[in-house]
Design an enzyme around this catalytic site. Structure first.
Site, PDB file in Angstrom:
ATOM      1  N   ASN A  68       0.877  -1.074  -0.276  1.00  0.00           N
ATOM      2  CA  ASN A  68       0.164  -0.244  -0.264  1.00  0.00           C
ATOM      3  C   ASN A  68       1.160   1.480  -0.581  1.00  0.00           C
ATOM      4  O   ASN A  68       1.475   1.675   1.261  1.00  0.00           O
ATOM      5  CB  ASN A  68      -0.876   0.227   0.975  1.00  0.00           C
ATOM      6  CG  ASN A  68      -1.948   0.353   0.860  1.00  0.00           C
ATOM      7  OD1 ASN A  68      -2.006   1.177   2.361  1.00  0.00           O
ATOM      8  ND2 ASN A  68      -2.155   1.669   0.655  1.00  0.00           N
ATOM      9  N   ASN A  97      -6.396  10.032  -0.846  1.00  0.00           N
ATOM     10  CA  ASN A  97      -6.418   8.937  -1.461  1.00  0.00           C
ATOM     11  C   ASN A  97      -6.493   9.305  -3.503  1.00  0.00           C
ATOM     12  O   ASN A  97      -5.651  10.637  -3.132  1.00  0.00           O
ATOM     13  CB  ASN A  97      -7.819   8.654  -1.627  1.00  0.00           C
ATOM     14  CG  ASN A  97      -8.393   7.956  -0.207  1.00  0.00           C
ATOM     15  OD1 ASN A  97      -7.567   6.883   0.086  1.00  0.00           O
ATOM     16  ND2 ASN A  97      -9.788   7.974   0.452  1.00  0.00           N
ATOM     17  N   CYS A 156      -5.285   5.898   8.685  1.00  0.00           N
ATOM     18  CA  CYS A 156      -4.474   5.037   7.269  1.00  0.00           C
ATOM     19  C   CYS A 156      -3.002   4.599   8.196  1.00  0.00           C
ATOM     20  O   CYS A 156      -2.992   5.088   8.555  1.00  0.00           O
ATOM     21  CB  CYS A 156      -3.979   6.007   6.022  1.00  0.00           C
ATOM     22  SG  CYS A 156      -2.833   4.646   5.154  1.00  0.00           S
ATOM     23  N   GLY A 157      -3.826   3.023   8.042  1.00  0.00           N
ATOM     24  CA  GLY A 157      -2.630   2.128   9.362  1.00  0.00           C
ATOM     25  C   GLY A 157      -1.361   2.233   8.435  1.00  0.00           C
ATOM     26  O   GLY A 157      -0.569   1.962   9.638  1.00  0.00           O
ATOM     27  N   ASN A 214     -11.867   5.716  10.195  1.00  0.00           N
ATOM     28  CA  ASN A 214     -12.464   6.197   8.704  1.00  0.00           C
ATOM     29  C   ASN A 214     -13.648   4.756   8.783  1.00  0.00           C
ATOM     30  O   ASN A 214     -13.220   3.392   9.192  1.00  0.00           O
ATOM     31  CB  ASN A 214     -11.286   5.690   7.894  1.00  0.00           C
ATOM     32  CG  ASN A 214     -10.994   4.463   7.697  1.00  0.00           C
ATOM     33  OD1 ASN A 214     -10.642   4.004   9.066  1.00  0.00           O
ATOM     34  ND2 ASN A 214      -9.850   4.120   6.641  1.00  0.00           N
ATOM     35  N   HIS A 263     -15.435   1.433   7.603  1.00  0.00           N
ATOM     36  CA  HIS A 263     -15.464   0.235   6.477  1.00  0.00           C
ATOM     37  C   HIS A 263     -16.442  -0.451   6.686  1.00  0.00           C
ATOM     38  O   HIS A 263     -17.222  -0.701   7.337  1.00  0.00           O
ATOM     39  CB  HIS A 263     -14.331  -0.652   7.489  1.00  0.00           C
ATOM     40  CG  HIS A 263     -12.938   0.073   7.496  1.00  0.00           C
ATOM     41  ND1 HIS A 263     -11.822  -0.226   6.096  1.00  0.00           N
ATOM     42  CD2 HIS A 263     -12.357   0.825   8.192  1.00  0.00           C
ATOM     43  CE1 HIS A 263     -11.038   0.587   6.447  1.00  0.00           C
ATOM     44  NE2 HIS A 263     -10.999   1.274   7.431  1.00  0.00           N
ATOM     45  N   GLU A 301     -10.565  -0.301  -1.779  1.00  0.00           N
ATOM     46  CA  GLU A 301     -10.602   1.408  -0.911  1.00  0.00           C
ATOM     47  C   GLU A 301     -11.778   2.180  -1.198  1.00  0.00           C
ATOM     48  O   GLU A 301     -11.219   2.154  -2.676  1.00  0.00           O
ATOM     49  CB  GLU A 301      -9.586   1.706  -0.169  1.00  0.00           C
ATOM     50  CG  GLU A 301      -8.030   1.013   0.880  1.00  0.00           C
ATOM     51  CD  GLU A 301      -6.971   1.631   0.848  1.00  0.00           C
ATOM     52  OE1 GLU A 301      -7.105   2.643   1.389  1.00  0.00           O
ATOM     53  OE2 GLU A 301      -6.059   1.164   1.184  1.00  0.00           O
ATOM     54  N   ARG A 302     -11.865   3.227  -0.298  1.00  0.00           N
ATOM     55  CA  ARG A 302     -12.569   4.479  -1.178  1.00  0.00           C
ATOM     56  C   ARG A 302     -11.567   5.417  -1.337  1.00  0.00           C
ATOM     57  O   ARG A 302     -10.870   5.232  -0.291  1.00  0.00           O
ATOM     58  CB  ARG A 302     -13.398   5.219   0.885  1.00  0.00           C
ATOM     59  CG  ARG A 302     -13.860   6.455   0.487  1.00  0.00           C
ATOM     60  CD  ARG A 302     -14.265   6.846   2.124  1.00  0.00           C
ATOM     61  NE  ARG A 302     -13.970   7.193   2.605  1.00  0.00           N
ATOM     62  CZ  ARG A 302     -13.652   7.772   3.833  1.00  0.00           C
ATOM     63  NH1 ARG A 302     -15.012   8.301   4.424  1.00  0.00           N
ATOM     64  NH2 ARG A 302     -12.386   7.866   4.771  1.00  0.00           N
ATOM     65  N   CYS A 351      -4.883  -2.488   3.429  1.00  0.00           N
ATOM     66  CA  CYS A 351      -5.349  -1.667   4.122  1.00  0.00           C
ATOM     67  C   CYS A 351      -5.142  -1.974   5.333  1.00  0.00           C
ATOM     68  O   CYS A 351      -5.529  -2.888   6.399  1.00  0.00           O
ATOM     69  CB  CYS A 351      -6.766  -1.107   3.833  1.00  0.00           C
ATOM     70  SG  CYS A 351      -7.715  -0.341   5.016  1.00  0.00           S
ATOM     71  N   THR A 387      -6.317  -0.091   8.396  1.00  0.00           N
ATOM     72  CA  THR A 387      -7.155   0.509   8.871  1.00  0.00           C
ATOM     73  C   THR A 387      -8.236  -0.789   8.446  1.00  0.00           C
ATOM     74  O   THR A 387      -8.900  -1.215   9.536  1.00  0.00           O
ATOM     75  CB  THR A 387      -7.825   1.001   9.054  1.00  0.00           C
ATOM     76  OG1 THR A 387      -7.855   2.046   7.437  1.00  0.00           O
ATOM     77  CG2 THR A 387      -7.294   3.089  10.136  1.00  0.00           C
ATOM     78  N   GLY A 388      -8.155  -1.115   7.512  1.00  0.00           N
ATOM     79  CA  GLY A 388      -9.229  -2.298   7.354  1.00  0.00           C
ATOM     80  C   GLY A 388      -8.799  -4.058   7.670  1.00  0.00           C
ATOM     81  O   GLY A 388     -10.243  -4.760   8.295  1.00  0.00           O
TER      82      GLY A 388
HETATM   83  N1  LIG Z   1      -8.882   4.668   1.595  1.00  0.00           N
HETATM   84  C1  LIG Z   1      -9.340   5.632   3.347  1.00  0.00           C
HETATM   85  C2  LIG Z   1      -8.124   5.507   3.713  1.00  0.00           C
HETATM   86  C3  LIG Z   1      -6.653   5.464   3.128  1.00  0.00           C
HETATM   87  C4  LIG Z   1      -6.503   3.621   4.275  1.00  0.00           C
HETATM   88  C5  LIG Z   1      -5.533   2.718   3.790  1.00  0.00           C
HETATM   89  N2  LIG Z   1      -4.735   2.195   2.858  1.00  0.00           N
HETATM   90  C6  LIG Z   1      -4.931   2.186   5.621  1.00  0.00           C
HETATM   91  O1  LIG Z   1      -4.134   1.735   6.474  1.00  0.00           O
HETATM   92  O2  LIG Z   1      -5.637   2.139   5.777  1.00  0.00           O
HETATM   93  C7  LIG Z   1     -10.215   5.774   2.910  1.00  0.00           C
HETATM   94  O3  LIG Z   1     -10.863   6.838   2.028  1.00  0.00           O
HETATM   95  O4  LIG Z   1     -10.975   5.930   4.574  1.00  0.00           O
END
Ligand SMILES: N[C@@H](CCC[C@H](N)C(=O)O)C(=O)O
Length: 283
Positions: free
Chosen positions: A13, A66, A75-76, A165, A167, A216-217, A225, A227-228
């Protein structure tokens, strides 16, 4: 204008990072700059843009944009890269420090050998589970766990989790057949998610392992991701597919993360971060 950058990735990422301790970039340019640097043909090529900036609340701050120029709250993978950069480039001197994000403060701990940061552990804080806070439209303020979600005429079961954020997590039988490109962009922009949503597909392998893919959004399919992955472990726990308070290995396309949702209701993320390149972007 020439803008010095460093490109880093966490499990594939990848983002273009700007060090705002050393330079200034006008606020009005940031969204457009994210779109331009991310373009693989006419820019550098990345999943977006991250700013590492001075903060009055923590030793260092991080902002994420993004690929489409939208700003995310957290963003984790970006946090682990920011932690590595902050330590290796002397912004912080101690191995434990705080990073400010738009979603709040997190604590980072870097594991250092010969002045190189190998692994980073982040206390991502408590997950947010109430529907309105995710945010997802609906009457109740209850958790969204295994809720039926219609896309056209097809029924899906979703669990929604915010890690700062938003999910949405869907369980699949076989990760290699996850409908990433079919459902990802549709759910991302579904009107029931007023701020959009990141969409994760997970296959629970056993009580300690999860296979994971993400749409990802604002960026589409990425290799990982952070946070994902945290949201995925929380969702798997809420659906009684893994046990709380134990470390789960999440297998992402770009590699593995260790995630734990502990009994204090904090989610911990441990994994690596790598530098790819440094240079100047001609804007
Ligand atoms: N696309 C996410 C922001 C990025 C998240 C990231 N890649 C991660 O590693 O957490 C959003 O718009 O919430």
């Amino acid at each position: 204008m020439k803008i010095p950058f460093i490109k880093m990735h966490g499990l594939g990422n990848n983002y273009i990072y700007l060090d705002l301790f050393k330079q200034e970039v006008e606020e009005e340019l940031l969204s457009d700059l994210a779109i331009k640097v991310s373009d693989v043909n006419t820019g550098i090529g990345s999943d977006g843009l991250i700013l590492i900036h001075p903060s009055d609340k923590a030793e260092v701050g991080m902002r994420i944009f993004n690929k489409d120029g939208s700003e995310g709250m957290s963003c984790g993978n970006g946090l682990r890269c920011t932690a590595k950069y902050a330590y290796e480039y002397g912004i912080v001197k101690e191995p434990i420090f705080h990073i400010e994000t738009k979603a709040g403060l997190v604590e980072a701990e870097v594991d250092v050998q010969d002045n190189v940061v190998n692994e980073i552990k982040i206390d991502m804080g408590p997950p947010i589970l109430s529907r309105h806070e995710i945010p997802m439209i609906g009457d109740s303020s209850e958790k969204v766990v295994n809720e039926t979600f219609l896309v056209g005429e097809n029924e899906h079961k979703i669990t929604a989790v915010s890690m700062g954020n938003p999910h949405v997590v869907l369980f699949v039988e076989d990760i290699n057949h996850a409908p990433l490109y079919e459902l990802g962009p549709v759910i991302e922009k579904d009107e029931r998610f007023p701020e959009g949503v990141n969409v994760e597909f997970i296959e629970v392998v056993n009580d300690n392992e999860i296979n994971f893919r993400v749409w990802e959004r604002g960026s589409g399919v990425t290799q990982a991701c952070g946070t994902g992955a945290c949201a995925a472990v929380v969702a798997a726990t809420l659906n009684n597919k893994v046990t709380k308070n134990q470390e789960i290995t999440v297998h992402l396309q770009g590699g593995d993360l260790k995630i734990k949702w502990d009994d204090r209701n904090h989610v911990w993320m441990t994994g690596g971060a790598e530098v790819i390149a440094t240079g100047s972007f001609h804007y």
